[in-house]
Design a protein around this motif. Structure first.
Motif, PDB file in Angstrom:
ATOM      1  N   ALA A  31     -35.249 -28.538  -0.492  1.00 20.58           N
ATOM      2  CA  ALA A  31     -36.534 -29.088  -0.462  1.00 20.58           C
ATOM      3  C   ALA A  31     -36.655 -30.161   0.784  1.00 20.58           C
ATOM      4  O   ALA A  31     -37.809 -30.074   1.436  1.00 20.58           O
ATOM      5  CB  ALA A  31     -36.691 -30.093  -1.787  1.00 20.58           C
ATOM      6  N   PHE A  32     -35.690 -30.674   1.123  1.00 23.88           N
ATOM      7  CA  PHE A  32     -35.764 -31.470   2.232  1.00 23.88           C
ATOM      8  C   PHE A  32     -35.868 -30.910   3.675  1.00 23.88           C
ATOM      9  O   PHE A  32     -36.522 -31.613   4.620  1.00 23.88           O
ATOM     10  CB  PHE A  32     -34.363 -32.448   2.500  1.00 23.88           C
ATOM     11  N   ILE A  33     -35.532 -29.711   3.637  1.00 25.38           N
ATOM     12  CA  ILE A  33     -35.973 -28.983   5.004  1.00 25.38           C
ATOM     13  C   ILE A  33     -37.401 -28.871   5.502  1.00 25.38           C
ATOM     14  O   ILE A  33     -37.727 -28.761   6.548  1.00 25.38           O
ATOM     15  CB  ILE A  33     -35.260 -27.408   4.819  1.00 25.38           C
ATOM     16  N   SER A  34     -38.136 -29.008   4.316  1.00 27.18           N
ATOM     17  CA  SER A  34     -39.599 -28.864   4.619  1.00 27.18           C
ATOM     18  C   SER A  34     -40.069 -30.158   5.144  1.00 27.18           C
ATOM     19  O   SER A  34     -41.334 -30.235   5.660  1.00 27.18           O
ATOM     20  CB  SER A  34     -40.448 -28.582   3.449  1.00 27.18           C
ATOM     21  N   MET A 196     -31.460 -29.059  13.900  1.00 25.57           N
ATOM     22  CA  MET A 196     -32.428 -29.772  13.003  1.00 25.57           C
ATOM     23  C   MET A 196     -32.278 -31.155  12.670  1.00 25.57           C
ATOM     24  O   MET A 196     -30.901 -31.511  12.405  1.00 25.57           O
ATOM     25  CB  MET A 196     -32.858 -28.988  11.922  1.00 25.57           C
ATOM     26  N   THR A 197     -33.244 -32.030  12.402  1.00 24.15           N
ATOM     27  CA  THR A 197     -33.045 -33.400  12.251  1.00 24.15           C
ATOM     28  C   THR A 197     -34.118 -33.935  11.218  1.00 24.15           C
ATOM     29  O   THR A 197     -35.161 -33.714  11.434  1.00 24.15           O
ATOM     30  CB  THR A 197     -32.913 -34.398  13.236  1.00 24.15           C
ATOM     31  N   VAL A 198     -33.561 -34.275  10.082  1.00 19.25           N
ATOM     32  CA  VAL A 198     -34.597 -34.941   9.045  1.00 19.25           C
ATOM     33  C   VAL A 198     -33.878 -36.317   8.799  1.00 19.25           C
ATOM     34  O   VAL A 198     -32.941 -36.651   8.495  1.00 19.25           O
ATOM     35  CB  VAL A 198     -34.420 -34.206   7.656  1.00 19.25           C
ATOM     36  N   SER A 199     -34.794 -37.187   9.125  1.00 20.62           N
ATOM     37  CA  SER A 199     -34.763 -38.748   8.806  1.00 20.62           C
ATOM     38  C   SER A 199     -35.798 -39.328   7.948  1.00 20.62           C
ATOM     39  O   SER A 199     -37.100 -39.032   8.087  1.00 20.62           O
ATOM     40  CB  SER A 199     -34.596 -39.591  10.239  1.00 20.62           C
ATOM     41  N   ALA A 200     -35.475 -40.278   7.015  1.00 21.56           N
ATOM     42  CA  ALA A 200     -36.600 -40.821   6.151  1.00 21.56           C
ATOM     43  C   ALA A 200     -35.917 -41.890   5.411  1.00 21.56           C
ATOM     44  O   ALA A 200     -34.625 -42.165   5.499  1.00 21.56           O
ATOM     45  CB  ALA A 200     -36.885 -39.415   4.916  1.00 21.56           C
ATOM     46  N   ASP A 231     -27.670 -45.451   5.600  1.00 27.78           N
ATOM     47  CA  ASP A 231     -27.597 -46.812   6.044  1.00 27.78           C
ATOM     48  C   ASP A 231     -28.536 -47.588   4.860  1.00 27.78           C
ATOM     49  O   ASP A 231     -29.734 -47.632   5.027  1.00 27.78           O
ATOM     50  CB  ASP A 231     -27.951 -46.866   7.341  1.00 27.78           C
ATOM     51  N   THR A 232     -28.032 -48.393   4.045  1.00 24.83           N
ATOM     52  CA  THR A 232     -28.665 -49.027   2.988  1.00 24.83           C
ATOM     53  C   THR A 232     -29.358 -50.417   3.641  1.00 24.83           C
ATOM     54  O   THR A 232     -30.512 -50.699   3.230  1.00 24.83           O
ATOM     55  CB  THR A 232     -27.662 -49.400   1.796  1.00 24.83           C
ATOM     56  N   ALA A 233     -28.797 -51.056   4.595  1.00 28.14           N
ATOM     57  CA  ALA A 233     -29.363 -52.120   5.267  1.00 28.14           C
ATOM     58  C   ALA A 233     -30.775 -52.005   5.933  1.00 28.14           C
ATOM     59  O   ALA A 233     -31.461 -52.559   6.018  1.00 28.14           O
ATOM     60  CB  ALA A 233     -28.282 -52.756   6.069  1.00 28.14           C
ATOM     61  N   ARG A 234     -30.630 -50.841   6.433  1.00 29.50           N
ATOM     62  CA  ARG A 234     -31.829 -50.411   7.202  1.00 29.50           C
ATOM     63  C   ARG A 234     -32.579 -49.373   6.554  1.00 29.50           C
ATOM     64  O   ARG A 234     -33.534 -48.937   6.789  1.00 29.50           O
ATOM     65  CB  ARG A 234     -31.368 -49.557   8.688  1.00 29.50           C
ATOM     66  N   ASP A 235     -32.416 -49.205   5.206  1.00 26.69           N
ATOM     67  CA  ASP A 235     -33.203 -48.429   4.429  1.00 26.69           C
ATOM     68  C   ASP A 235     -33.481 -47.007   4.997  1.00 26.69           C
ATOM     69  O   ASP A 235     -34.682 -46.692   4.934  1.00 26.69           O
ATOM     70  CB  ASP A 235     -34.457 -49.323   4.075  1.00 26.69           C
ATOM     71  N   HIS A 236     -32.583 -46.289   5.451  1.00 29.42           N
ATOM     72  CA  HIS A 236     -32.991 -45.018   6.229  1.00 29.42           C
ATOM     73  C   HIS A 236     -31.613 -44.022   5.713  1.00 29.42           C
ATOM     74  O   HIS A 236     -30.576 -44.572   5.674  1.00 29.42           O
ATOM     75  CB  HIS A 236     -33.397 -44.697   7.365  1.00 29.42           C
ATOM     76  N   ALA A 237     -31.961 -42.774   5.866  1.00 30.90           N
ATOM     77  CA  ALA A 237     -30.746 -41.812   5.763  1.00 30.90           C
ATOM     78  C   ALA A 237     -31.143 -40.735   7.100  1.00 30.90           C
ATOM     79  O   ALA A 237     -32.427 -40.461   6.968  1.00 30.90           O
ATOM     80  CB  ALA A 237     -30.705 -41.292   4.396  1.00 30.90           C
ATOM     81  N   VAL A 238     -30.200 -40.125   7.609  1.00 33.74           N
ATOM     82  CA  VAL A 238     -30.454 -39.162   8.511  1.00 33.74           C
ATOM     83  C   VAL A 238     -29.588 -37.991   8.169  1.00 33.74           C
ATOM     84  O   VAL A 238     -28.274 -38.092   8.204  1.00 33.74           O
ATOM     85  CB  VAL A 238     -29.943 -39.793   9.939  1.00 33.74           C
ATOM     86  N   TYR A 239     -29.985 -36.968   8.567  1.00 34.80           N
ATOM     87  CA  TYR A 239     -29.580 -35.485   8.263  1.00 34.80           C
ATOM     88  C   TYR A 239     -29.540 -34.789   9.538  1.00 34.80           C
ATOM     89  O   TYR A 239     -30.709 -34.659  10.062  1.00 34.80           O
ATOM     90  CB  TYR A 239     -29.925 -34.756   7.130  1.00 34.80           C
ATOM     91  N   VAL A 240     -28.318 -34.480  10.286  1.00 34.16           N
ATOM     92  CA  VAL A 240     -28.444 -33.714  11.449  1.00 34.16           C
ATOM     93  C   VAL A 240     -27.757 -32.323  11.276  1.00 34.16           C
ATOM     94  O   VAL A 240     -26.456 -32.254  10.833  1.00 34.16           O
ATOM     95  CB  VAL A 240     -27.690 -34.492  12.576  1.00 34.16           C
ATOM     96  N   GLU A 241     -28.461 -31.423  11.374  1.00 33.55           N
ATOM     97  CA  GLU A 241     -27.824 -30.069  10.981  1.00 33.55           C
ATOM     98  C   GLU A 241     -27.388 -29.230  12.230  1.00 33.55           C
ATOM     99  O   GLU A 241     -28.190 -29.113  13.162  1.00 33.55           O
ATOM    100  CB  GLU A 241     -29.014 -29.236  10.140  1.00 33.55           C
ATOM    101  N   PRO A 242     -25.972 -28.647  12.172  1.00 31.24           N
ATOM    102  CA  PRO A 242     -25.754 -27.765  13.027  1.00 31.24           C
ATOM    103  C   PRO A 242     -26.024 -26.225  12.598  1.00 31.24           C
ATOM    104  O   PRO A 242     -26.039 -25.989  11.634  1.00 31.24           O
ATOM    105  CB  PRO A 242     -24.068 -28.003  12.965  1.00 31.24           C
TER     106      PRO A 242
END
Length: 255
Positions: A31-34, A196-200, A231-242
């Motif tokens: 689901a996150f890929i979309s 590909m990169t998904v950040s949210a 990263d809870t302090a900055r309230d985001h998470a990042v996925y970098v796909e190889p």
């Protein structure tokens, strides 16, 4: 066109009425890929703007698979045929080149998606063959592919380069999808480490995955090829796909 068990595979420009239907299939993408921003902005435009590079498989009136590819100019300053930012980069280049009228020098596959009811029927390699043929008809001598290994998500902490070194006793890649490409004549060239990169926000990741995302560090997400960094302090998470760059040589069409 190819035919087997009533399944027909044709270049999309030969049947433009199917352009509006290519997303009817039930695919298995996480689901996150979309929510990947480049995909969100551009992927849905590919079948309409590059139909001669795309193929579609039908079984009667049902859409059962799609294959997308795009052309781009790899010879411009700062470019190469197989960039480290893989999938994202070639898709952006393709639309930029179309906008400015640059002549394509390379073609890259973007995806082959098969309806879940048709998995295991040998349809993926046939789609790959059809995509190579489509690129060949446009004058290309190779089809490049930033491949997403289908079993890598089972070992997200293993570096992609190490994962690719795993071979079966017959010398073929252990990963099923990479193996399909190699059996089809493809050559594994290099890793695309940031394809590909998904950040949210953490709230978005919780909604997409059902996971808490309440601790700093790497989070294993079902379907992800590498951990998602939280990263809870900055309230985001990042996925970098190889991904994995594979080159398929194309023979000139018979005269």
């Amino acid at each position: 066109m190819t035919e087997k068990d009533n399944i027909r595979i044709v270049p999309l420009h030969e049947n433009p009425s199917l352009i509006a239907r290519v997303y009817e299939i039930d695919d298995a993408w996480p689901a996150f890929i979309s929510h990947e921003p480049v995909a969100n902005a551009l992927l849905s435009r590919v079948p309409e703007e590059f139909p001669q590079y795309c193929v579609v498989a039908t079984d009667g009136d049902r859409i059962v698979a799609r294959g997308f590819a795009v052309p781009f100019d790899a010879g411009l300053d700062g470019r190469e045929e197989m960039p480290d930012q893989g999938w994202d980069r070639v898709l952006v280049w393709a639309f930029r080149d179309r906008q400015y009228g640059n002549t394509p020098t390379a073609a890259s596959a973007l995806e082959i998606s098969v309806d879940v009811d048709y998995l295991g029927r040998g349809l993926s390699p046939r789609m790959l063959t059809a995509m190579r043929q489509a690129a060949g008809r446009q004058g290309h001598d190779a089809l490049l592919a930033p491949v997403r290994p289908t079993a890598k998500h089972l070992e997200p902490h293993v570096p992609m380069a190490e994962y690719l070194r795993r071979l079966r006793d017959d010398g073929l890649p252990a990963d099923p999808w990479v193996r399909v490409h190699v059996r089809a004549g493809g050559t594994v060239e290099k890793v695309a480490p940031a394809s590909m990169t998904v950040s949210a926000s953490l709230a978005q990741w919780r909604e997409w995955t059902g996971l808490p995302f309440d601790r700093d560090g790497d989070v294993e997400v079902p379907g992800a090829l590498a951990p998602v960094h939280c990263d809870t302090a900055r309230d985001h998470a990042v996925y970098v796909e190889p991904n994995v760059w594979v080159r398929h040589g194309i023979r000139p069409p018979a005269v």
